[in-house]
Design a protein around this motif. Structure first.
Motif, PDB file in Angstrom:
ATOM      1  N   TYR A   8     -25.939 -18.484  -2.518  1.00 21.33           N
ATOM      2  CA  TYR A   8     -25.802 -19.479  -1.452  1.00 21.33           C
ATOM      3  C   TYR A   8     -25.301 -20.802  -2.023  1.00 21.33           C
ATOM      4  O   TYR A   8     -24.393 -21.424  -1.471  1.00 21.33           O
ATOM      5  CB  TYR A   8     -27.155 -19.664  -0.750  1.00 21.33           C
ATOM      6  CG  TYR A   8     -27.238 -20.883   0.122  1.00 21.33           C
ATOM      7  CD1 TYR A   8     -26.693 -20.882   1.415  1.00 21.33           C
ATOM      8  CD2 TYR A   8     -27.847 -22.045  -0.339  1.00 21.33           C
ATOM      9  CE1 TYR A   8     -26.763 -22.007   2.215  1.00 21.33           C
ATOM     10  CE2 TYR A   8     -27.917 -23.176   0.465  1.00 21.33           C
ATOM     11  CZ  TYR A   8     -27.375 -23.151   1.734  1.00 21.33           C
ATOM     12  OH  TYR A   8     -27.443 -24.281   2.530  1.00 21.33           O
ATOM     13  N   PHE A   9     -25.863 -21.228  -3.146  1.00 20.17           N
ATOM     14  CA  PHE A   9     -25.448 -22.502  -3.734  1.00 20.17           C
ATOM     15  C   PHE A   9     -24.057 -22.425  -4.366  1.00 20.17           C
ATOM     16  O   PHE A   9     -23.285 -23.384  -4.296  1.00 20.17           O
ATOM     17  CB  PHE A   9     -26.498 -23.018  -4.722  1.00 20.17           C
ATOM     18  CG  PHE A   9     -27.675 -23.627  -4.023  1.00 20.17           C
ATOM     19  CD1 PHE A   9     -27.597 -24.900  -3.484  1.00 20.17           C
ATOM     20  CD2 PHE A   9     -28.841 -22.910  -3.843  1.00 20.17           C
ATOM     21  CE1 PHE A   9     -28.662 -25.458  -2.800  1.00 20.17           C
ATOM     22  CE2 PHE A   9     -29.916 -23.454  -3.170  1.00 20.17           C
ATOM     23  CZ  PHE A   9     -29.835 -24.735  -2.642  1.00 20.17           C
ATOM     24  N   ARG A  11     -21.728 -20.518  -3.223  1.00 18.05           N
ATOM     25  CA  ARG A  11     -20.831 -20.475  -2.054  1.00 18.05           C
ATOM     26  C   ARG A  11     -20.666 -21.865  -1.446  1.00 18.05           C
ATOM     27  O   ARG A  11     -19.560 -22.238  -1.017  1.00 18.05           O
ATOM     28  CB  ARG A  11     -21.373 -19.464  -1.023  1.00 18.05           C
ATOM     29  CG  ARG A  11     -20.466 -19.223   0.170  1.00 18.05           C
ATOM     30  CD  ARG A  11     -19.216 -18.464  -0.261  1.00 18.05           C
ATOM     31  NE  ARG A  11     -18.192 -18.471   0.755  1.00 18.05           N
ATOM     32  CZ  ARG A  11     -17.671 -17.376   1.302  1.00 18.05           C
ATOM     33  NH1 ARG A  11     -18.081 -16.180   0.932  1.00 18.05           N
ATOM     34  NH2 ARG A  11     -16.736 -17.481   2.201  1.00 18.05           N
ATOM     35  N   ARG A  12     -21.758 -22.638  -1.390  1.00 16.57           N
ATOM     36  CA  ARG A  12     -21.657 -24.018  -0.877  1.00 16.57           C
ATOM     37  C   ARG A  12     -20.652 -24.828  -1.687  1.00 16.57           C
ATOM     38  O   ARG A  12     -19.847 -25.574  -1.134  1.00 16.57           O
ATOM     39  CB  ARG A  12     -23.022 -24.716  -0.922  1.00 16.57           C
ATOM     40  CG  ARG A  12     -23.912 -24.434   0.246  1.00 16.57           C
ATOM     41  CD  ARG A  12     -25.286 -25.072   0.090  1.00 16.57           C
ATOM     42  NE  ARG A  12     -25.277 -26.446  -0.356  1.00 16.57           N
ATOM     43  CZ  ARG A  12     -25.515 -27.505   0.427  1.00 16.57           C
ATOM     44  NH1 ARG A  12     -25.772 -27.332   1.697  1.00 16.57           N
ATOM     45  NH2 ARG A  12     -25.513 -28.718  -0.070  1.00 16.57           N
ATOM     46  N   ALA A  13     -20.700 -24.687  -2.995  1.00 19.01           N
ATOM     47  CA  ALA A  13     -19.784 -25.442  -3.856  1.00 19.01           C
ATOM     48  C   ALA A  13     -18.345 -25.004  -3.613  1.00 19.01           C
ATOM     49  O   ALA A  13     -17.450 -25.848  -3.421  1.00 19.01           O
ATOM     50  CB  ALA A  13     -20.161 -25.265  -5.322  1.00 19.01           C
ATOM     51  N   ASP A  15     -17.081 -23.336  -0.995  1.00 16.71           N
ATOM     52  CA  ASP A  15     -16.678 -23.669   0.372  1.00 16.71           C
ATOM     53  C   ASP A  15     -16.342 -25.155   0.498  1.00 16.71           C
ATOM     54  O   ASP A  15     -15.400 -25.531   1.196  1.00 16.71           O
ATOM     55  CB  ASP A  15     -17.780 -23.306   1.375  1.00 16.71           C
ATOM     56  CG  ASP A  15     -17.845 -21.819   1.683  1.00 16.71           C
ATOM     57  OD1 ASP A  15     -16.894 -21.076   1.348  1.00 16.71           O
ATOM     58  OD2 ASP A  15     -18.868 -21.395   2.264  1.00 16.71           O
ATOM     59  N   GLY A  16     -17.095 -25.997  -0.201  1.00 17.71           N
ATOM     60  CA  GLY A  16     -16.801 -27.432  -0.188  1.00 17.71           C
ATOM     61  C   GLY A  16     -15.454 -27.734  -0.813  1.00 17.71           C
ATOM     62  O   GLY A  16     -14.694 -28.581  -0.323  1.00 17.71           O
ATOM     63  N   SER A  19     -12.790 -26.593   1.624  1.00 14.59           N
ATOM     64  CA  SER A  19     -12.717 -27.544   2.741  1.00 14.59           C
ATOM     65  C   SER A  19     -11.863 -28.755   2.359  1.00 14.59           C
ATOM     66  O   SER A  19     -11.037 -29.229   3.154  1.00 14.59           O
ATOM     67  CB  SER A  19     -14.127 -27.985   3.138  1.00 14.59           C
ATOM     68  OG  SER A  19     -14.078 -28.942   4.157  1.00 14.59           O
ATOM     69  N   HIS A 138     -16.792 -29.315  -7.973  1.00 16.31           N
ATOM     70  CA  HIS A 138     -16.782 -29.622  -6.543  1.00 16.31           C
ATOM     71  C   HIS A 138     -16.569 -31.125  -6.361  1.00 16.31           C
ATOM     72  O   HIS A 138     -15.718 -31.558  -5.578  1.00 16.31           O
ATOM     73  CB  HIS A 138     -18.093 -29.163  -5.913  1.00 16.31           C
ATOM     74  CG  HIS A 138     -18.211 -29.415  -4.454  1.00 16.31           C
ATOM     75  ND1 HIS A 138     -19.398 -29.320  -3.786  1.00 16.31           N
ATOM     76  CD2 HIS A 138     -17.303 -29.783  -3.514  1.00 16.31           C
ATOM     77  CE1 HIS A 138     -19.219 -29.598  -2.502  1.00 16.31           C
ATOM     78  NE2 HIS A 138     -17.954 -29.897  -2.320  1.00 16.31           N
TER      79      HIS A 138
END
Length: 153
Positions: A8-9, A11-13, A15-16, A19, A138
């Motif tokens: 999850y973490f 993926r957050r990085a 995905d950021g 984006s 990131h």
């Protein structure tokens, strides 16, 4: 360690980063900021995907991974294609982490030229290194985005 929470973490990085690339569009995403030695936001994101693939897939899971680290920093492409490769990457990483135990020894050792930590790592240490890399890059991608959107200032 809960591998789903770990992913999850990661993926957050990523995905950021993607984006930020979407905000830039393909042309600016593939443009390096004017600072000496800077890499394009696209190349940094591509590098981060290769980092995760190599350190988790090869070092932890023992899977063969063909990596040309130097070429990661000159990678170019479309944001859409890069974004589309995130799903398959995370499917593979999830499989790679199925049998990983935190304090055990990884299946492989990274060459010193890959600029990883300067000590032997447990599987947990390798996972923390990947998270460290993605978190710092990131921020780098977001800073590059801000510079490029403001005319290189």
């Amino acid at each position: 360690m809960d591998q789903n929470e770990y992913l999850y973490f990661l993926r957050r990085a990523l995905d950021g980063m993607v984006s930020a690339l979407e905000e830039l569009g393909d042309e600016l995403a593939n443009t390096a900021p004017p600072q000496t030695g800077a890499n394009s936001p696209y190349a940094i994101t591509y590098h981060c995907m290769a980092v995760a693939q190599y350190w988790i897939g090869h070092i932890l899971a023992g899977r063969p991974v063909d990596r040309d680290r130097d070429s990661e920093f000159t990678a170019r492409g479309t944001v859409t294609d890069l974004k589309g490769s995130l799903g398959p990457l995370f499917d593979q990483l999830r499989d790679d982490l199925l049998d990983v135990e935190g304090l055990t020894v990884p299946r492989n050792t990274a060459p010193a030229s890959f600029e990883g930590p300067d000590r032997d790592l447990s599987c947990l240490g390798v996972q923390l290194h990947v998270l460290e890399e993605l978190a710092q890059h990131h921020g780098q991608v977001e800073t590059a985005r801000d510079v490029l959107l403001n005319g290189g200032m």
